[in-house]
Design a protein around this motif. Structure first.
Motif, short mmCIF file in Angstrom:
data_model
loop_
_atom_site.label_atom_id
_atom_site.label_comp_id
_atom_site.label_asym_id
_atom_site.label_seq_id
_atom_site.Cartn_x
_atom_site.Cartn_y
_atom_site.Cartn_z
N UNK A 287 0.82 -1.21 0.00
CA UNK A 287 0.00 0.00 0.00
C UNK A 287 0.86 1.26 0.00
N UNK A 288 0.54 2.20 -0.88
CA UNK A 288 1.23 3.48 -0.93
C UNK A 288 1.12 4.20 0.42
N UNK A 289 -0.09 4.32 0.93
CA UNK A 289 -0.28 5.10 2.15
C UNK A 289 0.29 4.41 3.38
N UNK A 290 0.26 3.10 3.41
CA UNK A 290 0.88 2.40 4.53
C UNK A 290 2.38 2.70 4.58
N UNK A 291 3.02 2.79 3.42
CA UNK A 291 4.43 3.19 3.36
C UNK A 291 4.59 4.62 3.87
N UNK A 292 3.69 5.52 3.48
CA UNK A 292 3.75 6.90 3.96
C UNK A 292 3.73 6.95 5.48
N UNK A 293 2.88 6.15 6.10
CA UNK A 293 2.79 6.17 7.56
C UNK A 293 4.00 5.51 8.21
N UNK A 294 4.56 4.50 7.57
CA UNK A 294 5.80 3.93 8.08
C UNK A 294 6.89 5.00 8.11
N UNK A 295 6.93 5.82 7.07
CA UNK A 295 7.93 6.91 6.99
C UNK A 295 7.65 7.97 8.05
N UNK A 296 6.39 8.37 8.19
CA UNK A 296 6.04 9.39 9.19
C UNK A 296 6.36 8.92 10.61
#
Length: 369
Positions: A287-296
Motif C-alpha cells: 500500500x502506498x499510504x501504509x508506506x507513507x505512515x511507516x515513513x512518518x
C-alpha cells in the motif's frame, strides 16, 4: 471568504489510506492555511455493495472453502464497514447533500470559490469509470478556481486513447493550478494535456506526523506485534515472506488489515490501524499510504509491489527520499532484504521530506490565495 470543496475517494468503506489522506488535506487547509473547506460528498453509483454483489461473495466464499476457487477475501465479506463512516463523522466534514452521478452533481450548481481534486488515484479513469469527469471537476462552473493537489494517474502512463483523451485535456486546461503526486505525472500532464504541473507530496506527508498522533489519541490496540503487514490479497508467496521474515527476526506478526472469526472478517478501527504501524518494529505492505505512515512514524519497512496498483506511485516517492532499495523486486529473498533495511537514517530522510514539504505547502498556499 474562500469556501473550498474537495473531491476524492473519501467515501471508501475499505481503504484506510483513502479516508486518512482526505482528512489530512481538510485539516491542512482549515487548520494550517485557515480556510473553510469540506468534502463534496460524491459517492458514485455502485460504490456501495448491492444484494447481488453480497450473494456472489457468499457463493465465492463456499467455492474457496472447497478449493474450487483461488483464495481471496472480498470487501463484501466484511461485516463492519461502518468503522470508516465513524472516522469520517469525526474528522471529515462533508457537504449536506450527497451526489451519485455526474449529471446529478452538475445540476446542483455548487457554490464554492475554489475546488480541489486529490489526492489518490483520482486521475486514473479505470478506477473512476463512468464518473471519471467528476474527478476532473467538469461539473463546476468556470468561475470556480479549479486546483489539483497531488492527483495521481496510478501508473507512469495515461490509460486512454487519443480520441477519448480530448475531453479530459480540455478540462485540465481550465485549472488554475495543477499538481501531481508522482514525477511521471508531470510528464503526462505536459505531453498528454499540454499543461504544466508541479510535483507535490501526498497530503499525509504534507500534514505531518502530529495530526496522525492526534487521530490515534488514546487508542491502544490489543496484541501489538513486531511485524505488521497490510495487504488485501494475501497469496502463498506473500504468506511465505511474512513467515520467513518473522522467523529470521524471531518476531511476532499481525495482519493489520482485518481480524477474523470463522468466516467473519472485521476491519480494524482507523485509529487502531495507525497505532499498530506506530508501535511496530517492521512494516510490510503493498500500500502506498501504509508506506507513507511507516515513513512518518520512522519505521523500517518493505514495499511488496502489487502489479494492479502501479509501482510508479512508490518509485517516485522513495527515490526522492533515497529509500528505493525498500522495494522488493523479486530478485532476492524478501526476508533477507528486510533484514538489510532495519537501520534507516531518518534524520536524513526527514531533511529531504522537509524540503519537499516546503515546496508542496507553497503550491497550495499560492493556489488558494
Amino acid at each position: 471568504m474562500n469556501k473550498i470543496g474537495i473531491v476524492n475517494y473519501q467515501y471508501s468503506n475499505h481503504n484506510y489510506g483513502a479516508v486518512l489522506q482526505a482528512a489530512a488535506l481538510h485539516f491542512y487547509i482549515n487548520h494550517t492555511l485557515g480556510y473553510e473547506s469540506e468534502h463534496i460528498n460524491f459517492i458514485p453509483q455502485g460504490a456501495k455493495p448491492k444484494l447481488k454483489t453480497k450473494l456472489k461473495s457468499i457463493i465465492n466464499r463456499y467455492l474457496r472453502d472447497f478449493g474450487l476457487k483461488e483464495k481471496k477475501i472480498e470487501h463484501a465479506s466484511f461485516i463492519n464497514p461502518e468503522i470508516f463512516e465513524e472516522f469520517r463523522q469525526k474528522w471529515l466534514p462533508r457537504s449536506d447533500n450527497t451526489y451519485h452521478s455526474f449529471e446529478q452533481i452538475k445540476q446542483a450548481n455548487l457554490n464554492y470559490t475554489h475546488a480541489i481534486v486529490g489526492s489518490d488515484q483520482v486521475w486514473r479513469p479505470s478506477y473512476a469509470d463512468s464518473s471519471a469527469l467528476v474527478y476532473f471537476l467538469a461539473f463546476l462552473n468556470n468561475d470556480v478556481k479549479k486546483i489539483s493537489y497531488a492527483a495521481s494517474f496510478g501508473n507512469d502512463f495515461w490509460e486512454l486513447n487519443e480520441q477519448d483523451t480530448k475531453k479530459f485535456a480540455d478540462e485540465v486546461k481550465q485549472f488554475t493550478a495543477v499538481s501531481v503526486r508522482e514525477i511521471s505525472g508531470v510528464d503526462i500532464c505536459k505531453n498528454t494535456f499540454g499543461v504544466d504541473a508541479q510535483h507535490v507530496l501526498d497530503p499525509t506527508l504534507l500534514v505531518g506526523r502530529a495530526f496522525f498522533d492526534s487521530v490515534i489519541g488514546e487508542a491502544i490496540p490489543k496484541g501489538n506485534s513486531d511485524i505488521v503487514f497490510y495487504k488485501l490479497d494475501i497469496d502463498d508467496k506473500f504468506e511465505k515472506c511474512i513467515e520467513d521474515t518473522s522467523s529470521n527476526f524471531s518476531f511476532s506478526n499481525k495482519n493489520i488489515y482485518y481480524s477474523s472469526q470463522g468466516r467473519k472478517y472485521y476491519y480494524r478501527p482507523v485509529s487502531d490501524w495507525l497505532s499498530d504501524i506506530r508501535e511496530s518494529k517492521l512494516v510490510i505492505t503493498d500500500s502506498f499510504h501504509c508506506v507513507c505512515f511507516a515513513i512518518l512514524f520512522e519505521k523500517p519497512f518493505l514495499y511488496y509491489p502489487n502489479d494492479n496498483r502501479g509501482l510508479a506511485r512508490l518509485e517516485s516517492l522513495l527515490t526522492l527520499l533515497g529509500l528505493e532499495n525498500h522495494i522488493y523486486r523479486g530478485d532476492v529473498d524478501p526476508a533477507e532484504l528486510a533484514k538489510s533495511l532495519m537501520n534507516i537514517d531518518y534524520s536524513e530522510v526527514n531533511q529531504k521530506l522537509a524540503k519537499l514539504r516546503d515546496g508542496s505547502a507553497k503550491f497550495l498556499y499560492d493556489a488558494l490565495a
